[in-house]
Design a protein around this motif. Structure first.
Motif: not given
Length: 445
Positions: A54-66
């Motif tokens: 879940a932490s990896s997914e949250a970070v991945d989503f946020a970085r992709n949407m930066k």
């Protein structure tokens, strides 16, 4: 000496389900585990893995949407993630044992073995039973290379409170690739050493190669066609030696994990003294989950020879075993079983690969495409999205489906419904789904 109608070895998904069903049928039941009650999946496998993910997914989503709606930096706090899974797992052993005892099942702790087909002994206790159920699950595959004792396992991964600078995973299967993706997104420099010519070797190569490409972009160094030869301790670090194309190479790391796979936990049980035949550690069973050489023994879950080591299948096998013990003959009907690697993106599969369909002389057509430019991937600036679907020409039935995407683990379930309930791919495509969902993408496959 205690006598039972049914005695169960293992308290994971399969073991506790069989025990409860047999007790509910009025039988006298005992159960034992040589570890904490609750099994692998809930404490050191599927569940804590998904919590960390879940932490990896949250970070991945946020970085992709930066720059497209998200502002700032997104990073994983590993100690917080570690504490998160501990909160989930810490009460499982006690709650599992209390639940079994509440159902008047006798609970034991110990590491025992069989004396004969009727007798099981551990510590100073001897158990006899009319029926024994082996549900001891699997454990990390032991390696015999020099320095293997320096290697950690998946169980150690969930005890890791702080992250190192570098990690090596020996094995690019489910566990190795899932952990690699988590660690790379947490800032660890990761190397994967895989002996075959692709990662996720059970999966269709077409989709595995897309994940390979995304993994490399993430910074994971993947060594294919490479064989681990030794691990050498050098101060506080380790030097991992591996062979590739006829020469020996090495990589220095802070931690090295054995992720070469798992084997059935039966070696110390002395099942041969009970007349129970095993194959590679798995208990050889018939379609009723009964030992082919001793009708007093059943096996279910990861330890049986029946199918893939997946938690939903463990529950299904446990139900079948319990019915056969309490009601009589209830053979297990062959089914198509979906599986998924929870990397980012996910890789999911069910049924035959194209190579397998060819080997079985099936007449089929293949639908495949790179869907990375489709809306569901573009809306979240995500990575790979591709599919391969194998359709039987005469019937229109799905023979196999293989997907790499951020929601492949959910999309594959639609194919599971179709394949297990005789729904053609055309009818699946004609179904009305929510829009614009990942399921609706099936209409464009």
């Amino acid at each position: 000496m205690e006598k039972y109608d049914v005695f169960v070895l293992g308290t994971g998904t399969a073991g506790k389900l069989v025990a409860n069903r047999c007790k509910d049928a009025g039988l006298k039941v005992g159960i034992i585990d040589n570890r904490e009650y609750g099994g692998t999946c809930s404490q050191r496998g599927c569940d804590p893995k998904k919590l960390l993910l879940a932490s990896s997914e949250a970070v991945d989503f946020a970085r992709n949407m930066k720059g497209d709606g998200f502002e700032g930096d997104a990073n994983i706090n590993w100690r917080d993630a570690y504490n998160y899974i501990r909160r989930y797992t810490q009460n499982i052993p006690d709650n599992t044992e209390k639940s079994l005892k509440k159902n008047n099942i006798d609970c034991y702790h110990g590491d025992g073995k069989f004396i004969d087909e009727k007798t099981f002994t551990f510590d100073d206790t001897t158990i006899t039973a009319d029926i024994f159920v082996i549900a001891t699950g699997m454990q990390p595959r032991p390696l015999s290379i020099p320095g293997a004792d320096h290697m950690l396992t998946s169980e150690d991964f969930f005890k890791m409170k702080d992250l190192p600078e570098k990690m090596v995973f020996a094995g690019g299967g489910y566990i190795g690739m899932e952990f690699s993706h988590m660690m790379a997104r947490a800032g660890v420099k990761v190397t994967v050493i895989e002996q075959s010519n692709q990662i996720l070797s059970p999966f269709e190569k077409y989709v595995a190669d897309y994940l390979m490409e995304d993994s490399i972009k993430l910074g994971i160094d993947i060594k294919l066609d490479s064989t681990l030869s030794s691990v050498e301790k050098n101060g506080d670090r380790f030097v991992v030696h591996y062979g590739h194309e006829g020469s020996v190479h090495q990589v220095t790391t802070d931690m090295v994990y054995n992720t070469t796979g798992r084997v059935p936990s039966t070696k110390t049980l002395d099942l041969d003294k009970a007349g129970v035949v095993t194959d590679g550690g798995s208990v050889v069973v018939n379609d009723c989950l009964q030992s082919t050489t001793n009708k007093r023994f059943y096996a279910c879950g990861d330890v049986s020879s029946m199918n893939l080591p997946l938690t939903p299948l463990s529950g299904l096998e446990a139900n079948i075993a319990a019915k056969n013990i309490t009601e009589g003959k209830h053979p297990m009907v062959p089914i198509d079983i979906p599986s998924v690697a929870f990397t980012i993106p996910q890789v999911a599969s069910i049924g035959l690969t194209e190579e397998q369909a060819t080997e079985q002389n099936k007449k089929f057509k293949v639908l495949k495409d790179d869907a990375s430019g489709w809306f569901n991937t573009r809306r979240m600036n995500a990575g790979a999205y591709a599919y391969k679907v194998i359709i039987e020409e005469e019937t229109g039935m799905v023979l196999g489906a293989h997907i790499v995407s951020h929601e492949a683990g959910e999309t594959i379930n639609l194919f599971s419904v179709a394949m297990n309930h005789n729904i053609t791919f055309q009818h699946l495509q004609q179904t009305i789904f929510t829009y614009p969902s990942w399921a609706n993408d099936l209409k464009s496959f």
